[in-house]
Design an enzyme around this catalytic site. Sequence first.
Site, mmCIF file in Angstrom:
data_model
loop_
_atom_site.group_PDB
_atom_site.id
_atom_site.type_symbol
_atom_site.label_atom_id
_atom_site.label_comp_id
_atom_site.label_asym_id
_atom_site.label_seq_id
_atom_site.Cartn_x
_atom_site.Cartn_y
_atom_site.Cartn_z
ATOM 1 N N CYS A 1 0.939 -1.184 0.034
ATOM 2 C CA CYS A 1 -0.157 0.323 0.425
ATOM 3 C C CYS A 1 1.131 1.335 0.180
ATOM 4 O O CYS A 1 2.012 0.832 0.032
ATOM 5 C CB CYS A 1 -0.636 -0.216 1.440
ATOM 6 S SG CYS A 1 0.144 0.458 2.973
ATOM 7 N N HIS B 1 3.775 1.583 10.733
ATOM 8 C CA HIS B 1 2.564 1.496 12.037
ATOM 9 C C HIS B 1 2.686 2.289 13.473
ATOM 10 O O HIS B 1 1.633 2.483 13.797
ATOM 11 C CB HIS B 1 2.888 0.207 12.990
ATOM 12 C CG HIS B 1 2.577 -0.653 12.235
ATOM 13 N ND1 HIS B 1 2.021 -1.443 11.285
ATOM 14 C CD2 HIS B 1 3.614 -2.187 11.972
ATOM 15 C CE1 HIS B 1 2.046 -2.382 10.151
ATOM 16 N NE2 HIS B 1 2.820 -3.003 11.619
ATOM 17 N N GLU C 1 0.364 -1.153 15.361
ATOM 18 C CA GLU C 1 0.306 -0.029 15.448
ATOM 19 C C GLU C 1 -1.284 0.605 16.466
ATOM 20 O O GLU C 1 -1.639 1.520 17.196
ATOM 21 C CB GLU C 1 -0.983 -0.072 13.649
ATOM 22 C CG GLU C 1 -1.803 1.064 13.892
ATOM 23 C CD GLU C 1 -2.847 0.532 12.418
ATOM 24 O OE1 GLU C 1 -2.704 -0.052 11.344
ATOM 25 O OE2 GLU C 1 -3.970 1.401 11.992
ATOM 26 N N SER D 1 1.006 -10.795 9.153
ATOM 27 C CA SER D 1 0.394 -9.783 8.988
ATOM 28 C C SER D 1 -1.420 -9.956 9.412
ATOM 29 O O SER D 1 -1.507 -10.634 8.678
ATOM 30 C CB SER D 1 0.688 -9.596 7.218
ATOM 31 O OG SER D 1 -0.458 -8.486 6.119
ATOM 32 N N ASN E 1 -3.375 -7.373 7.942
ATOM 33 C CA ASN E 1 -3.908 -7.256 7.517
ATOM 34 C C ASN E 1 -4.270 -8.194 5.929
ATOM 35 O O ASN E 1 -5.593 -8.768 5.608
ATOM 36 C CB ASN E 1 -4.279 -5.765 6.010
ATOM 37 C CG ASN E 1 -2.774 -6.224 5.664
ATOM 38 O OD1 ASN E 1 -2.721 -6.301 4.260
ATOM 39 N ND2 ASN E 1 -1.520 -5.831 5.567
#
Length: 297
Positions: free
Chosen positions: A12, A73, A125, A221, A223
């Site tokens: 991203c 993050h 995060e 991860s 996501n």
Amino acid sequence: MSVTVAKTAGFCFGVRRAVDLAEQQAKKNGKIYAYGEIIHNMHEIERLEKLGVYTAYALEDIPDGAGVLIRAHGVPRNVYTLLQAKKCEIFDATCPFVRKIHKIVDKESADGRLIVILGSAGHPEVVGIQGWCGESVVLEGEEQARAFSERLEMEDKPISLVAQTTVNRSIWNISVGLIKKRCTNLKIFDTICKATDERQSEARLLAGVSDQMIVIGDKKSSNTKRLYEISRSLCSDVRYIEDAAELTTQELGQHQHIGITAGASTPAWIIKEVSNMMSEETKIETGEDFAAMLEES
Ligand code: F3S
């Protein structure tokens, strides 16, 4: 057999920015320390280490005066103070979308509100967000949101609700609905990143028309895990792999339509290795159709 690679698969904007900054600074100064793994992908961490980007898992591992990269993050506020005390040069690659959450919780908390974060407790995060506010509660999903809302009393503190950027949109919607019913003084900040939304929507569309889904990304991860869960809910055969070595061409030959997606921390070269495993006769497409459908929706 046809293979469709999701257009949104891979890095991203925030991760790309952090990796580029780390590479640039390592090139300029010979060495830089990333405070925590710059992305959840061991292959990429090893590649970056060869270029001079070292991972420091604790502040004590960073020598005084060193160049330090803050990953996408983000980190708690006190980390900046501690690094400054060590006379380190800070290169801040906190994703602007995460920075925005820090600003929200900082202000809302100063206004005397309880911060509720929908996300994974202990995820860097989320730990970073908690480090920018006072009292906070982390809810990991629908079950915890329900239990939390049932405990709410009228006289409780007002609540401000934010999301970890990679939270599943449907879990967010359900949780917001539950808390809204019981909390009379609630402020809702939808902080799910647009890149996450698009990636999850495309995975949903692709999984719905594929016989097999291949989800590429590190097992740490969050996501990528979300993409796996979404794919599993719509496709009966889903493989969660970290790289091409985990696949055999025989397995792939058994399917008509294969969809490939990847998390935000999966480098393009790993996605390419996986798609290259498909035979030469295979029709490989990018998810342009799905991207167009997303734009229309
Ligand atoms: Fe930033 Fe969204 Fe990526 S918050 S780090 S652009 S998933």
